[in-house]
Design a protein around this motif. Sequence first.
Motif, PDB file in Angstrom:
ATOM      1  N   LEU A 277      36.241  14.253  25.671  1.00 66.69           N
ATOM      2  CA  LEU A 277      36.181  13.447  26.928  1.00 66.69           C
ATOM      3  C   LEU A 277      36.831  14.273  27.822  1.00 66.69           C
ATOM      4  CD1 LEU A 277      36.703   9.622  25.579  1.00 66.69           C
ATOM      5  CD2 LEU A 277      34.599  10.905  26.173  1.00 66.69           C
ATOM      6  N   GLN A 278      36.420  13.860  29.289  1.00 66.40           N
ATOM      7  CA  GLN A 278      36.976  14.647  30.380  1.00 66.40           C
ATOM      8  C   GLN A 278      37.541  13.715  31.356  1.00 66.40           C
ATOM      9  OE1 GLN A 278      33.252  17.244  30.724  1.00 66.40           O
ATOM     10  NE2 GLN A 278      34.656  18.571  31.695  1.00 66.40           N
ATOM     11  N   GLY A 279      38.836  13.950  31.872  1.00 61.97           N
ATOM     12  CA  GLY A 279      39.300  13.299  32.773  1.00 61.97           C
ATOM     13  C   GLY A 279      38.758  13.407  34.327  1.00 61.97           C
ATOM     14  N   ASN A 280      39.269  12.899  35.318  1.00 59.82           N
ATOM     15  CA  ASN A 280      38.565  12.846  36.472  1.00 59.82           C
ATOM     16  C   ASN A 280      38.302  14.409  37.096  1.00 59.82           C
ATOM     17  OD1 ASN A 280      38.353  10.263  36.477  1.00 59.82           O
ATOM     18  ND2 ASN A 280      40.045   9.809  38.016  1.00 59.82           N
ATOM     19  N   ASP A 281      39.403  15.330  36.726  1.00 61.97           N
ATOM     20  CA  ASP A 281      39.371  16.846  37.041  1.00 61.97           C
ATOM     21  C   ASP A 281      38.774  17.514  36.148  1.00 61.97           C
ATOM     22  OD1 ASP A 281      40.986  16.531  34.810  1.00 61.97           O
ATOM     23  OD2 ASP A 281      42.878  17.438  35.949  1.00 61.97           O
ATOM     24  N   GLY A 282      37.953  16.911  34.984  1.00 61.97           N
ATOM     25  CA  GLY A 282      37.053  17.604  34.208  1.00 61.97           C
ATOM     26  C   GLY A 282      37.972  18.305  33.079  1.00 61.97           C
ATOM     27  N   HIS A 283      39.246  17.937  33.052  1.00 59.87           N
ATOM     28  CA  HIS A 283      40.037  18.538  31.817  1.00 59.87           C
ATOM     29  C   HIS A 283      39.775  17.657  30.600  1.00 59.87           C
ATOM     30  CE1 HIS A 283      43.146  21.133  34.045  1.00 59.87           C
ATOM     31  NE2 HIS A 283      42.219  21.228  34.750  1.00 59.87           N
ATOM     32  N   THR A 284      40.114  18.406  29.467  1.00 58.81           N
ATOM     33  CA  THR A 284      40.111  17.657  28.127  1.00 58.81           C
ATOM     34  C   THR A 284      41.421  18.004  27.462  1.00 58.81           C
ATOM     35  OG1 THR A 284      39.437  19.856  27.071  1.00 58.81           O
ATOM     36  CG2 THR A 284      37.547  18.609  27.747  1.00 58.81           C
ATOM     37  N   ALA A 285      41.474  17.293  26.359  1.00 54.32           N
ATOM     38  CA  ALA A 285      42.733  17.200  25.615  1.00 54.32           C
ATOM     39  C   ALA A 285      43.083  18.807  25.402  1.00 54.32           C
ATOM     40  CB  ALA A 285      42.861  16.540  24.337  1.00 54.32           C
ATOM     41  N   LEU A 286      42.098  19.452  25.060  1.00 56.82           N
ATOM     42  CA  LEU A 286      42.380  20.955  24.675  1.00 56.82           C
ATOM     43  C   LEU A 286      43.107  21.638  25.743  1.00 56.82           C
ATOM     44  CD1 LEU A 286      42.163  23.203  22.747  1.00 56.82           C
ATOM     45  CD2 LEU A 286      39.757  23.550  23.441  1.00 56.82           C
ATOM     46  N   MET A 287      42.327  21.515  26.982  1.00 54.34           N
ATOM     47  CA  MET A 287      42.989  22.064  28.274  1.00 54.34           C
ATOM     48  C   MET A 287      44.463  21.861  28.522  1.00 54.34           C
ATOM     49  SD  MET A 287      39.600  21.781  30.700  1.00 54.34           S
ATOM     50  CE  MET A 287      37.965  22.509  30.146  1.00 54.34           C
ATOM     51  N   ASP A 288      44.639  20.427  28.310  1.00 55.14           N
ATOM     52  CA  ASP A 288      45.726  20.036  28.950  1.00 55.14           C
ATOM     53  C   ASP A 288      47.095  20.190  27.578  1.00 55.14           C
ATOM     54  OD1 ASP A 288      45.080  19.296  31.265  1.00 55.14           O
ATOM     55  OD2 ASP A 288      44.648  17.035  30.751  1.00 55.14           O
ATOM     56  N   ALA A 289      46.738  20.577  26.514  1.00 56.43           N
ATOM     57  CA  ALA A 289      47.726  20.485  25.422  1.00 56.43           C
ATOM     58  C   ALA A 289      48.751  21.279  25.684  1.00 56.43           C
ATOM     59  CB  ALA A 289      46.910  21.051  24.167  1.00 56.43           C
ATOM     60  N   ASP A 290      49.895  21.193  25.384  1.00 58.41           N
ATOM     61  CA  ASP A 290      51.267  21.640  25.605  1.00 58.41           C
ATOM     62  C   ASP A 290      51.231  22.899  24.852  1.00 58.41           C
ATOM     63  OD1 ASP A 290      53.709  22.774  25.749  1.00 58.41           O
ATOM     64  OD2 ASP A 290      54.710  21.003  24.570  1.00 58.41           O
ATOM     65  N   LEU A 301      40.903  22.156  17.847  1.00 57.65           N
ATOM     66  CA  LEU A 301      40.085  22.793  17.558  1.00 57.65           C
ATOM     67  C   LEU A 301      39.392  22.673  16.159  1.00 57.65           C
ATOM     68  CD1 LEU A 301      41.371  26.185  19.170  1.00 57.65           C
ATOM     69  CD2 LEU A 301      39.499  25.096  19.795  1.00 57.65           C
ATOM     70  N   LYS A 302      40.082  22.624  14.965  1.00 59.79           N
ATOM     71  CA  LYS A 302      39.591  22.227  13.766  1.00 59.79           C
ATOM     72  C   LYS A 302      38.982  20.894  13.893  1.00 59.79           C
ATOM     73  CE  LYS A 302      42.756  25.151  11.173  1.00 59.79           C
ATOM     74  NZ  LYS A 302      44.010  25.132  10.229  1.00 59.79           N
ATOM     75  N   ASN A 303      39.293  20.165  14.520  1.00 56.64           N
ATOM     76  CA  ASN A 303      38.720  18.698  14.759  1.00 56.64           C
ATOM     77  C   ASN A 303      37.639  18.429  15.680  1.00 56.64           C
ATOM     78  OD1 ASN A 303      40.305  16.727  12.473  1.00 56.64           O
ATOM     79  ND2 ASN A 303      41.646  18.143  13.463  1.00 56.64           N
ATOM     80  N   GLY A 304      36.847  19.446  16.298  1.00 57.06           N
ATOM     81  CA  GLY A 304      35.924  19.319  17.029  1.00 57.06           C
ATOM     82  C   GLY A 304      36.043  19.425  18.435  1.00 57.06           C
ATOM     83  N   ALA A 305      37.385  19.548  18.959  1.00 55.95           N
ATOM     84  CA  ALA A 305      37.452  20.007  20.384  1.00 55.95           C
ATOM     85  C   ALA A 305      36.620  21.247  20.944  1.00 55.95           C
ATOM     86  CB  ALA A 305      38.944  20.340  20.789  1.00 55.95           C
ATOM     87  N   ASP A 306      35.814  21.268  21.870  1.00 60.13           N
ATOM     88  CA  ASP A 306      34.951  22.260  22.242  1.00 60.13           C
ATOM     89  C   ASP A 306      35.492  23.143  23.399  1.00 60.13           C
ATOM     90  OD1 ASP A 306      32.862  23.701  23.049  1.00 60.13           O
ATOM     91  OD2 ASP A 306      31.558  22.081  23.509  1.00 60.13           O
ATOM     92  N   PRO A 307      35.698  24.481  22.960  1.00 59.28           N
ATOM     93  CA  PRO A 307      36.339  25.403  23.897  1.00 59.28           C
ATOM     94  C   PRO A 307      35.747  25.688  24.944  1.00 59.28           C
ATOM     95  CG  PRO A 307      35.976  26.316  21.923  1.00 59.28           C
ATOM     96  CD  PRO A 307      35.449  24.894  21.406  1.00 59.28           C
ATOM     97  N   LYS A 308      34.215  25.368  24.925  1.00 53.47           N
ATOM     98  CA  LYS A 308      33.546  25.892  25.858  1.00 53.47           C
ATOM     99  C   LYS A 308      33.108  24.949  27.086  1.00 53.47           C
ATOM    100  CE  LYS A 308      30.944  29.106  22.586  1.00 53.47           C
ATOM    101  NZ  LYS A 308      31.835  30.166  23.258  1.00 53.47           N
ATOM    102  N   ILE A 309      33.587  23.736  26.891  1.00 49.89           N
ATOM    103  CA  ILE A 309      33.525  22.733  27.960  1.00 49.89           C
ATOM    104  C   ILE A 309      34.228  23.274  29.247  1.00 49.89           C
ATOM    105  CG2 ILE A 309      34.361  20.411  28.575  1.00 49.89           C
ATOM    106  CD1 ILE A 309      33.916  19.435  25.979  1.00 49.89           C
ATOM    107  N   ARG A 310      33.586  23.110  30.302  1.00 47.85           N
ATOM    108  CA  ARG A 310      34.383  23.516  31.661  1.00 47.85           C
ATOM    109  C   ARG A 310      34.921  22.404  32.533  1.00 47.85           C
ATOM    110  NH1 ARG A 310      33.497  28.983  32.653  1.00 47.85           N
ATOM    111  NH2 ARG A 310      31.847  30.023  31.350  1.00 47.85           N
ATOM    112  N   SER A 311      35.828  22.592  33.133  1.00 52.10           N
ATOM    113  CA  SER A 311      36.572  21.773  34.115  1.00 52.10           C
ATOM    114  C   SER A 311      35.635  21.381  35.238  1.00 52.10           C
ATOM    115  CB  SER A 311      38.050  22.038  34.509  1.00 52.10           C
ATOM    116  OG  SER A 311      38.044  23.242  35.031  1.00 52.10           O
TER     117      SER A 311
END
Length: 359
Positions: A277-290, A301-311
Amino acid sequence: MRIIISGPATAFDSSDNPVTDAEQLKKLDGLVAGDDVCSDYLGGELDEIGLTGGAVKIAYDSVTKRLRVVTEYHCHRKLKKGELKALADETQGQWSDGIGEGGFDDYAEQTGITVSPFPTIIEKCTVTIEQIDDGVKTPPRKRTSPLFKAAESGDIDKIKKLLAKGEDINCRNKYDWTPLIAAIRCRKTDVALLLIEQGADVSLQARGLLGGIPQLTSAIIWAAMQGDLLVLRQLIAGGADVDTRDEGGTTPAMFAANRGYMELVQALIEAGCNLNLQGNDGHTALMDADPKRLDIVELLLKNGADPKIRSKAGRTAFEEALIQAQADPPWLDSAPSPAWTARAAAWKKKAAFLKQYEG
């Protein structure tokens, strides 16, 4: 009943010199610091009185040819001496460090005139307090349940007694929060668990205003923000939506990943949350992860986070990390602080880790 609290205000030109010309000062008469009102920020006994209003407004005094800051409240009853003093103290705090701080920035950008509603450095601040019975019947604000005070203080015995007497466990306060949300916000885990056990609705969303800003939040979002694993698990068990969003479109997984709460991220994944899922800025949990928690990045990543999604900016998680790693420090005319250097290094490592998924 009208309660008017006022004090001296000062305007400065673009050279930081006080503005004294009467014609220029008159132009500031009626200037208001945004849509915020001081009554939204009153706490404790003042909050329980039910005051309304409290805009921070600038007025021109034609007698003294000076500016004043004026804040007017409305109340259903006359305030006592101690209550008036407490209200004046809270109001001055809003003038100096709350609503008044930055509240006139837009005007300054447009005109070059900076307004200071609490210029104690320039002159002694003499505050006046008026209480006027204008004959207008101001209805008292809706009663705030004592459950909130008990929840925020962690008084479990009091909560049990109030519930036994029939207090609504899902009642709302002026911010539209429930006692459950209030308990989680104040990190009262035992209280939150009790309220869930006693039947609090875990799915209710708050849609009120806080400081004039629309809020959309829920218990599970607060649990994720606070890192409260016990409460998060009980909320999930009670049927809370793991993909609910706040006003910015941020999900519990985004908050948990961003704040480095590995166990919470795992619990949300096990509950079936959507990591893409993407926030209002298009960020995903993967993008925002510490960036300091590459173990969380790997888990996502191992549980399906897509690294190719764009913000919304058109960047992948790797590119977002690279931008963060290369960001300029806040003050370009000085050497970056150790904290800033460490931050950049962490984002660089995250970018390097994600680069392998760019193929």
